[in-house]
Every structure is written in structure tokens, then in C-alpha cells.
Design a protein around this motif. Structure first.
Motif, PDB file in Angstrom:
ATOM      1  N   GLY A 123     -37.283  72.259  60.294  1.00  0.00           N
ATOM      2  CA  GLY A 123     -37.946  73.504  60.629  1.00  0.00           C
ATOM      3  C   GLY A 123     -37.658  73.953  62.035  1.00  0.00           C
ATOM      4  N   ALA A 124     -38.130  75.149  62.335  1.00  0.00           N
ATOM      5  CA  ALA A 124     -37.802  75.805  63.593  1.00  0.00           C
ATOM      6  C   ALA A 124     -38.357  75.090  64.801  1.00  0.00           C
ATOM      7  CB  ALA A 124     -38.326  77.238  63.562  1.00  0.00           C
ATOM      8  N   MET A 125     -39.437  74.328  64.640  1.00  0.00           N
ATOM      9  CA  MET A 125     -40.023  73.696  65.817  1.00  0.00           C
ATOM     10  C   MET A 125     -39.189  72.531  66.338  1.00  0.00           C
ATOM     11  SD  MET A 125     -43.305  71.709  64.222  1.00  0.00           S
ATOM     12  CE  MET A 125     -43.624  72.978  63.001  1.00  0.00           C
ATOM     13  N   PHE A 126     -38.250  72.017  65.536  1.00  0.00           N
ATOM     14  CA  PHE A 126     -37.374  70.926  65.976  1.00  0.00           C
ATOM     15  C   PHE A 126     -35.964  71.490  66.164  1.00  0.00           C
ATOM     16  CE2 PHE A 126     -40.808  68.933  63.593  1.00  0.00           C
ATOM     17  CZ  PHE A 126     -41.269  68.020  64.523  1.00  0.00           C
ATOM     18  N   PRO A 127     -35.585  71.818  67.383  1.00  0.00           N
ATOM     19  CA  PRO A 127     -34.336  72.557  67.602  1.00  0.00           C
ATOM     20  C   PRO A 127     -33.083  71.820  67.195  1.00  0.00           C
ATOM     21  CG  PRO A 127     -35.301  71.841  69.682  1.00  0.00           C
ATOM     22  CD  PRO A 127     -36.326  71.584  68.637  1.00  0.00           C
ATOM     23  N   THR A 128     -33.111  70.478  67.136  1.00  0.00           N
ATOM     24  CA  THR A 128     -31.926  69.737  66.707  1.00  0.00           C
ATOM     25  C   THR A 128     -31.961  69.440  65.215  1.00  0.00           C
ATOM     26  OG1 THR A 128     -32.888  67.544  67.075  1.00  0.00           O
ATOM     27  CG2 THR A 128     -31.843  68.627  68.973  1.00  0.00           C
ATOM     28  N   GLY A 129     -33.087  69.729  64.558  1.00  0.00           N
ATOM     29  CA  GLY A 129     -33.222  69.423  63.142  1.00  0.00           C
ATOM     30  C   GLY A 129     -33.653  68.001  62.867  1.00  0.00           C
ATOM     31  N   ALA A 130     -33.999  67.235  63.907  1.00  0.00           N
ATOM     32  CA  ALA A 130     -34.405  65.846  63.735  1.00  0.00           C
ATOM     33  C   ALA A 130     -35.778  65.614  64.336  1.00  0.00           C
ATOM     34  CB  ALA A 130     -33.392  64.911  64.393  1.00  0.00           C
ATOM     35  N   GLY A 187     -50.673  67.826  69.841  1.00  0.00           N
ATOM     36  CA  GLY A 187     -51.405  67.980  68.590  1.00  0.00           C
ATOM     37  C   GLY A 187     -50.496  68.259  67.409  1.00  0.00           C
ATOM     38  N   VAL A 188     -49.504  69.120  67.632  1.00  0.00           N
ATOM     39  CA  VAL A 188     -48.569  69.455  66.553  1.00  0.00           C
ATOM     40  C   VAL A 188     -47.716  68.239  66.195  1.00  0.00           C
ATOM     41  CG1 VAL A 188     -46.561  70.854  65.953  1.00  0.00           C
ATOM     42  CG2 VAL A 188     -48.520  71.912  67.098  1.00  0.00           C
ATOM     43  N   ALA A 189     -47.154  67.574  67.205  1.00  0.00           N
ATOM     44  CA  ALA A 189     -46.289  66.420  66.936  1.00  0.00           C
ATOM     45  C   ALA A 189     -47.069  65.281  66.291  1.00  0.00           C
ATOM     46  CB  ALA A 189     -45.634  65.951  68.228  1.00  0.00           C
ATOM     47  N   ALA A 190     -48.334  65.115  66.672  1.00  0.00           N
ATOM     48  CA  ALA A 190     -49.157  64.055  66.075  1.00  0.00           C
ATOM     49  C   ALA A 190     -49.407  64.313  64.602  1.00  0.00           C
ATOM     50  CB  ALA A 190     -50.481  63.938  66.825  1.00  0.00           C
ATOM     51  N   ALA A 191     -49.423  65.580  64.207  1.00  0.00           N
ATOM     52  CA  ALA A 191     -49.700  65.937  62.810  1.00  0.00           C
ATOM     53  C   ALA A 191     -48.502  65.750  61.902  1.00  0.00           C
ATOM     54  CB  ALA A 191     -50.187  67.390  62.743  1.00  0.00           C
ATOM     55  N   ILE A 192     -47.322  65.551  62.455  1.00  0.00           N
ATOM     56  CA  ILE A 192     -46.097  65.497  61.661  1.00  0.00           C
ATOM     57  C   ILE A 192     -45.594  64.056  61.584  1.00  0.00           C
ATOM     58  CG2 ILE A 192     -43.699  66.275  61.517  1.00  0.00           C
ATOM     59  CD1 ILE A 192     -44.631  68.870  62.858  1.00  0.00           C
ATOM     60  N   PRO A 193     -45.639  63.432  60.421  1.00  0.00           N
ATOM     61  CA  PRO A 193     -45.228  62.037  60.277  1.00  0.00           C
ATOM     62  C   PRO A 193     -43.801  61.807  60.751  1.00  0.00           C
ATOM     63  CG  PRO A 193     -46.344  62.796  58.296  1.00  0.00           C
ATOM     64  CD  PRO A 193     -46.104  64.007  59.145  1.00  0.00           C
ATOM     65  N   GLY A 194     -43.607  60.743  61.513  1.00  0.00           N
ATOM     66  CA  GLY A 194     -42.271  60.346  61.945  1.00  0.00           C
ATOM     67  C   GLY A 194     -41.931  60.696  63.363  1.00  0.00           C
ATOM     68  N   THR A 195     -42.691  61.583  64.014  1.00  0.00           N
ATOM     69  CA  THR A 195     -42.419  61.865  65.421  1.00  0.00           C
ATOM     70  C   THR A 195     -42.892  60.691  66.264  1.00  0.00           C
ATOM     71  OG1 THR A 195     -44.556  62.888  65.910  1.00  0.00           O
ATOM     72  CG2 THR A 195     -42.843  64.323  64.978  1.00  0.00           C
ATOM     73  N   GLY A 252     -41.133  74.262  51.590  1.00  0.00           N
ATOM     74  CA  GLY A 252     -39.696  74.347  51.362  1.00  0.00           C
ATOM     75  C   GLY A 252     -38.906  73.328  52.153  1.00  0.00           C
ATOM     76  N   GLY A 253     -39.517  72.163  52.384  1.00  0.00           N
ATOM     77  CA  GLY A 253     -38.824  71.108  53.120  1.00  0.00           C
ATOM     78  C   GLY A 253     -38.883  71.268  54.624  1.00  0.00           C
ATOM     79  N   GLN A 254     -39.570  72.288  55.111  1.00  0.00           N
ATOM     80  CA  GLN A 254     -39.679  72.503  56.544  1.00  0.00           C
ATOM     81  C   GLN A 254     -41.135  72.395  56.984  1.00  0.00           C
ATOM     82  OE1 GLN A 254     -37.871  76.308  57.422  1.00  0.00           O
ATOM     83  NE2 GLN A 254     -35.836  75.408  57.526  1.00  0.00           N
ATOM     84  N   TRP A 255     -41.333  71.843  58.172  1.00  0.00           N
ATOM     85  CA  TRP A 255     -42.671  71.753  58.717  1.00  0.00           C
ATOM     86  C   TRP A 255     -43.075  73.079  59.336  1.00  0.00           C
ATOM     87  CZ3 TRP A 255     -46.240  68.289  57.761  1.00  0.00           C
ATOM     88  CH2 TRP A 255     -45.844  67.029  57.286  1.00  0.00           C
ATOM     89  N   GLN A 256     -44.296  73.507  59.019  1.00  0.00           N
ATOM     90  CA  GLN A 256     -44.836  74.732  59.587  1.00  0.00           C
ATOM     91  C   GLN A 256     -46.228  74.445  60.142  1.00  0.00           C
ATOM     92  OE1 GLN A 256     -44.738  77.658  56.457  1.00  0.00           O
ATOM     93  NE2 GLN A 256     -42.512  77.887  56.535  1.00  0.00           N
TER      94      GLN A 256
END
Length: 406
Positions: free
Chosen positions: A192-199, A328-336, A375-379
């Protein structure tokens, strides 16, 4: 006898917002040359704050010799539908003739709604006599929406109260903030757009410093998250441990420059010096006991993780508000790295994480975020946190009249 231009005076309001302080102006009150972006505006704000100061003290201005207190805000009644006020933030360098307009200040965001009401920028019909006034803010630096919920008493902003914020000595009234759609637009594929490298996790190769796993995220403010132990830290450090170590600060700046390049914020490493406000660098660790700068104990069982962050080349005394949004956003997304430091996908109890409480040098802070995959992207629809704000002084600020003649 040499003659000099007299001082001019400009209406201004000096406010604390969260753990920051800044000088607030109405756009129309600025001298005409400074009503537009450019050298005249920058020169004015530098002089107001007392920069550049080779002594690092800002004695001849309203700055207080830290990144948290060398800030300026310009407000104007919004011409956009569905917004009340436009908010522009300038981070004023202390020892350099430089104003960074590349990002927002999350702490001062808490003061925007109260100040806009005080300055008469909000339609009277939208101001509650008692209860809460909702102020719709257009954050002009980054093109984002902030919604501030400002407490009111008898038609006036309620500034006093019992809401305590670590990093601020005295309690005040709570101002709840919603940072809408805080992730940046554009960016990489897959995550998704919040991860500029896609990882979710990259490896930063920093010549002369090392290779570090890193989460690079655009949410609230572009931020580079690292693991404390990879840097030789525990995550319980206070300001003196970092800011008193010039070699450590140089390493962090090298990391920040490489991260900015990987995030597409700059085109070459040399540009990092002209973009000091963004990105931020932060390092995280699992919960641990420590003593905050106030002398109060912070218990591991009361927090989800530890976070320390740098702003304008120094370890912050608490936590930047925009970096708290990123946490807060990064904590909500598994794997960061942030999510992993907080215990993994569901946190301590396995429930999907919607908020996190982290330990910082001055104490603790809770921030929430609503994140989901589509759609496979984090929002992320919004991030939430509470701050407080208070007018410290109002009147006019004076500067030599030739300042805006550039």
C-alpha cells in the motif's frame, strides 16, 4: 549618524500545543511580503524565533533552544468546502537560516482549533456555547485532514482541566484529535501507499555505519523505525544518553539520509541537509521498566513497547505528535518492527490491535489507529490521540522592519 529601520509589530499568539510551543499568526496579519511563501516569510519567522543563533540559545527571539519550541504556525479561514481553517506549519532551525515546510507538527495540531476560535477564524454558528466545538482543519503542508474536538464553556475555549500529558508539567483541558487518512499518497506496491518501498521491513545499508532492518512508513509523518538493540540501545534511553554523544547523532543523521533516499523523499544524499524536519528516525524495543525524565517510574506491564525518536537532529524529550501517529499506524499492521516490538499481530491478548501505549523519555502515551487490508493493501482511515493546548501570551511580536525587505 547611521539610521536604522524601526521595529514593526505583528499580531501574534504564543501557544503550547501538546509537548511543543509555537508562535501563531493569522495570514492576513503578516506583512504583505510575508503573506506568500518565499524568502520574506522565512526571514520573518527566523527573526521572530531568534534564528540563526550560533550560540544555540535563541536569546534574541521567542524560540527556546529546542526543536519542540522553535516552531511557527500560520492560520487562515479556509476557502475549501467542509473545512474551517487552513493550517501551515514551519519548523524553524535554531543554528541555521532555514525553515522546513516539509511536514506537520502533531503536537501543535492540538492548538490549531483553540487558536482558530480565539482568532475569530471559525464561523460563529459552528461554535458551541457549552460542550465541544468540532474544528475541521486542512493541514496545508501535507494536504491532510485533521479534526479537533475543542471543549467549550460559555462560548469560550476551555483551556484548564485535569487532563495530564507526560512531558507537560501542568494538567489542562483535553483536546481530542483525529488524523484522517494519515498515510501518504503514492508509494510502492504490495503493502500500500503508506510503505514507499512496498515492504513492511527493509534493510538499510548505511556506509560506514552498518546494515539495519527498518520499517519505512508514511503515516502522520515519514518515519524510519529501527530496532533499539541493532543500534546498541535498550530503548529506555533519556535525552542525555543520545544528545550528549556527537558520534551517535552523526550515525542517526547518516541513517536518516539513507532512509530519506529509499523513501523517495530526496533524490540524492546531499538534499537531506535541506530537509531536516522529515523523515523522522525512531527506535523501538519491547516493554521494560525505566525511570522517566520526570523521575516517575514506568512499568513494563503498563506499556506495549518502548519508542525513542529524534527530531531536528536531537532525541526528543517526549514524542512528536506526528511520529505518534506513525507509531499507532505501524503498531496496527502485523509484521512491522513496531508491531513486533509490541508483541506481534494481536498484542498481549491476541485481539487485533486498535491502540497502543508506548513509553517515551517523559512517560507514556496512548495512540489509536484504524487499519485494515483492502485488495491486498493496508489502509488506515484515521489515527486518534489526545493532547492539550493553552494560550501562553497574546499581543504583538516585534521585529526590525527591514527583516521582510529581502
Amino acid at each position: 549618524m547611521t539610521t536604522f529601520a524601526p521595529q514593526i509589530k505583528i499580531p501574534a499568539t504564543y501557544l503550547r500545543g501538546g509537548t511543543s510551543k509555537g508562535v501563531f499568526f493569522r495570514l492576513q496579519d503578516l506583512p504583505e511580503p510575508a503573506q506568500q511563501p518565499g524568502p520574506a516569510r522565512d526571514a520573518l519567522l527566523l527573526r521572530v524565533l531568534g534564528s540563526p543563533d550560533p550560540y544555540g540559545k535563541q536569546i534574541d527571539g521567542l524560540g527556546n533552544a529546542s526543536s519542540s519550541t522553535s516552531k511557527a504556525v500560520i492560520l487562515s479561514k479556509s476557502t475549501r468546502a467542509d473545512y474551517d481553517v487552513d493550517y501551515l506549519f514551519g519548523q524553524v532551525a535554531i543554528d541555521k537560516p532555514f525553515v522546513d515546510w516539509s511536514g506537520n507538527c502533531g503536537n501543535l495540531s492540538a492548538a490549531v482549533g483553540p487558536c482558530a476560535i480565539h482568532m475569530g477564524l471559525i464561523d460563529a454558528a459552528r461554535i458551541a456555547k457549552n460542550g465541544v466545538t468540532t474544528v475541521r482543519i486542512w493541514q496545508a503542508n501535507i494536504g491532510k485532514t485533521i479534526v479537533a474536538h475543542v471543549p467549550m464553556t460559555e462560548g469560550q475555549v476551555q483551556e484548564t482541566g485535569d487532563f495530564a500529558l507526560d512531558g507537560v508539567t501542568f494538567p489542562a483541558a483535553e483536546v481530542a484529535l483525529e488524523f484522517m487518512d494519515p498515510a501518504d499518497e503514492g508509494g510502492g506496491e504490495g503493502c500500500g501507499a503508506m510503505f514507499p518501498t512496498g515492504a513492511l521491513v527493509d534493510v538499510l545499508d548505511v556506509p560506514g555505519v552498518g546494515r539495519f532492518p527498518a520499517t519505512l512508513i508514511n503515516a502522520g509523518i515519514p518515519t524510519i523505525f529501527l530496532n533499539a538493540h541493532d543500534l546498541g540501545y535498550t530503548g529506555t534511553e533519556l535525552q542525555a544518553a543520545i544528545n550528549g554523544d556527537p558520534q551517535a547523532l552523526a550515525r542517526f543523521e547518516a541513517i536518516r539520509a539513507q532512509g530519506a533516499l529509499r523513501m523517495g523523499l530526496i533524490e540524492n544524499l546531499g538534499e537531506a541537509a535541506t530537509r531536516q524536519h522529515t523523515p523522522k528516525v525512531a527506535f523501538v524495543a519491547p516493554p521494560a521498566d525505566y525511570t522517566a525524565s520526570s523521575g516517575n517510574p514506568v512499568k513494563a506491564g503498563d506499556i506495549d513497547l518502548l519508542v525513542r525518536a529524534l527530531s531536528m537532529g536531537q532525541l526528543h524529550h517526549a514524542m512528536m505528535g506526528t511520529a505518534a501517529v506513525a507509531i499507532g499506524v505501524a503498531a496496527a499492521i502485523p509484521g512491522t518492527l513496531v508491531n513486533l516490538a509490541a508483541g506481534g499481530e494481536g498484542g498481549k491478548d491476541g485481539v487485533p490491535r486498535q491502540s497502543v501505549r508506548f513509553g517515551h523519555p517523559s512517560g507514556t502515551l496512548r495512540v489509536g489507529a484504524e487499519a485494515a487490508q483492502a485488495g491486498g493493501q493496508w489502509q488506515v482511515t484515521k489515527a486518534l490521540m489526545s493532547r492539550s493546548a493553552r494560550i501562553l501570551m497574546e499581543g504583538w511580536v516585534r521585529v526590525p522592519g527591514n527583516v521582510v525587505e529581502v
